[in-house]
Scaffold this motif. Structure first.
Motif, PDB file in Angstrom:
ATOM      1  N   LYS A 298      -4.248  13.824  -6.523  1.00 61.78           N
ATOM      2  CA  LYS A 298      -3.455  13.627  -5.508  1.00 61.78           C
ATOM      3  C   LYS A 298      -2.318  12.835  -6.037  1.00 61.78           C
ATOM      4  CE  LYS A 298      -4.943  13.293  -0.710  1.00 61.78           C
ATOM      5  NZ  LYS A 298      -5.967  13.077   0.212  1.00 61.78           N
TER       6      LYS A 298
ATOM      7  N   LEU B 294       6.600   4.625  -4.325  1.00 66.70           N
ATOM      8  CA  LEU B 294       5.366   4.874  -3.975  1.00 66.70           C
ATOM      9  C   LEU B 294       4.268   3.633  -3.812  1.00 66.70           C
ATOM     10  CD1 LEU B 294       4.269   8.013  -6.033  1.00 66.70           C
ATOM     11  CD2 LEU B 294       5.059   7.706  -3.590  1.00 66.70           C
ATOM     12  N   ASP B 295       5.202   2.682  -4.082  1.00 68.75           N
ATOM     13  CA  ASP B 295       4.410   1.101  -4.039  1.00 68.75           C
ATOM     14  C   ASP B 295       3.195   1.138  -4.955  1.00 68.75           C
ATOM     15  OD1 ASP B 295       4.027  -1.377  -2.869  1.00 68.75           O
ATOM     16  OD2 ASP B 295       3.123  -0.740  -1.209  1.00 68.75           O
ATOM     17  N   ILE B 296       3.373   1.543  -6.000  1.00 70.29           N
ATOM     18  CA  ILE B 296       2.252   1.554  -7.044  1.00 70.29           C
ATOM     19  C   ILE B 296       2.817   0.576  -8.336  1.00 70.29           C
ATOM     20  CG2 ILE B 296       0.619   3.187  -6.369  1.00 70.29           C
ATOM     21  CD1 ILE B 296       1.795   5.254  -8.118  1.00 70.29           C
TER      22      ILE B 296
ATOM     23  N   THR C 145       0.961  -3.424   1.913  1.00 71.55           N
ATOM     24  CA  THR C 145       1.368  -2.343   1.036  1.00 71.55           C
ATOM     25  C   THR C 145       0.955  -1.096   1.487  1.00 71.55           C
ATOM     26  OG1 THR C 145      -0.707  -2.127  -0.249  1.00 71.55           O
ATOM     27  CG2 THR C 145       0.824  -3.816  -0.894  1.00 71.55           C
ATOM     28  N   LYS C 146       1.909  -0.029   0.758  1.00 72.45           N
ATOM     29  CA  LYS C 146       1.496   1.401   1.210  1.00 72.45           C
ATOM     30  C   LYS C 146       0.226   1.798   0.990  1.00 72.45           C
ATOM     31  CE  LYS C 146       5.154   4.880   0.708  1.00 72.45           C
ATOM     32  NZ  LYS C 146       6.334   5.258  -0.115  1.00 72.45           N
ATOM     33  N   ALA C 147      -0.421   1.418   0.132  1.00 73.28           N
ATOM     34  CA  ALA C 147      -1.845   1.792  -0.056  1.00 73.28           C
ATOM     35  C   ALA C 147      -2.703   1.174   0.799  1.00 73.28           C
ATOM     36  CB  ALA C 147      -2.284   1.229  -1.516  1.00 73.28           C
TER      37      ALA C 147
ATOM     38  N   LEU D 242      -8.768   9.734  -0.722  1.00 71.85           N
ATOM     39  CA  LEU D 242      -7.407   9.394  -1.345  1.00 71.85           C
ATOM     40  C   LEU D 242      -7.339   9.764  -2.992  1.00 71.85           C
ATOM     41  CD1 LEU D 242      -6.645   6.202   0.689  1.00 71.85           C
ATOM     42  CD2 LEU D 242      -5.938   8.571   1.163  1.00 71.85           C
TER      43      LEU D 242
END
Lengths: 143, 143
Positions: free
Chosen positions: A35, A59-61, B34-36, B59
Motif C-alpha cells: 500500500k 505523505l507525512d512519513i 499526523t496523517k498516519a 493499512l
C-alpha cells in the motif's frame, strides 16, 4: 437543502471508498506492491519533479521510511531516478513503463466498476454536472 | 459511452481528491494529529471491534508502527482501549468524545466545501442518482 448536502457528502464518500477498493484490486497482479509503495507511485505519477523530501512531507512519513519505499519501487522496476538538468545534486523520480502500467490497471479497474454500477443515462448526467463544475472552478482559478 | 465513463472516472477522482484536501484542512485545529494518526482514527471510527492486528493489515503497516501510532492517539485523548466481554485478552479501540469531534470537523469541512462548489439543483440531482445507485446495490447484496 442542508440535509441534502449532508446526504450527498455521505454518499459521495461511500462511493469514493468503494471505487477506490475496486481499483486497487488490480494490484493483485503486482504482489510485491505494498500500500505504501502504491501511495508513493501514485504521488510521483500525478506530480512532476518530486524530491524525496516532498514525498515525505506530502505523505507525512519520515525521510528514512520514504527512502526505503523508493528503493523498493526502484528495485521492482516501477520508478527510476533522474537528475535535475540545472542542479545535478537534485534527484527526481519518474515512473517506468511498468510503473505506468500499474497506474493504468488501477484506473481501468475503476472504470470497469463504474460501468458496472451506473447506467448510461446516469453517467451522462453526472459527467455533465462535474464538467460544468470544473469549468466554473477553472474560471475562478484564472480570476 | 466508454469515453464518457473514462471522463467521469477522471472527474470523480479529481473531485474526491479536492474534497479530501478541503476536509483535512479542519485538522489544523489539531496540530498533534499526523496523517498516519488520522488514517487510524478514521479506520476505528468506521469499523467496529478493530484489533491492532486488523489495523496493521488494513493499512499495510507493521505492528510496531501501529502500536506507536495507537499510543500517540491514546496519549492525545483521541481513542481509548476497551476489552472484549467474552475474551478479556482481546483489546479493541473506541473513539473518545475528542476523537469523534475530529472526525465531525473534517466531515463538516467537506460539507461546507461541497456547498460552496455545487448549486442546489446539482446537489439534488446528484443525491438522487447516488441514492438510487445505493438502493440497487443494497438489493444486489441482499439477493
Amino acid at each position: 437543502m442542508s440535509n441534502n448536502i449532508i446526504k450527498f457528502e455521505k454518499y459521495f464518500r461511500h462511493l469514493s471508498f468503494i471505487i477506490k477498493i475496486e481499483g486497487r484490486k488490480a494490484l493483485k497482479d503486482y504482489p510485491d506492491m505494498t500500500k505504501a509503495m502504491f501511495e508513493i507511485l501514485q504521488l510521483i505519477y500525478f506530480n512532476k519533479n518530486l524530491k524525496a523530501k516532498d514525498i515525505a512531507s506530502n505523505l507525512d512519513i519520515s525521510r528514512p521510511a520514504v527512502s526505503e519505499i523508493l528503493a523498493k519501487l526502484e528495485k521492482g522496476n516501477y520508478i527510476e531516478k533522474t537528475k535535475n538538468i540545472n542542479d545535478k545534486r537534485v534527484t527526481y523520480f519518474l515512473l517506468t513503463k511498468k510503473g505506468k502500467k500499474v497506474i493504468n490497471s488501477v484506473i481501468k479497474s475503476r472504470v470497469n466498476f463504474i460501468k458496472s454500477i451506473f447506467n448510461e443515462n446516469e453517467i451522462e448526467i453526472l459527467t455533465n454536472i462535474f464538467n460544468e463544475l470544473l469549468n466554473r472552478q477553472n474560471k475562478i482559478d484564472k480570476k
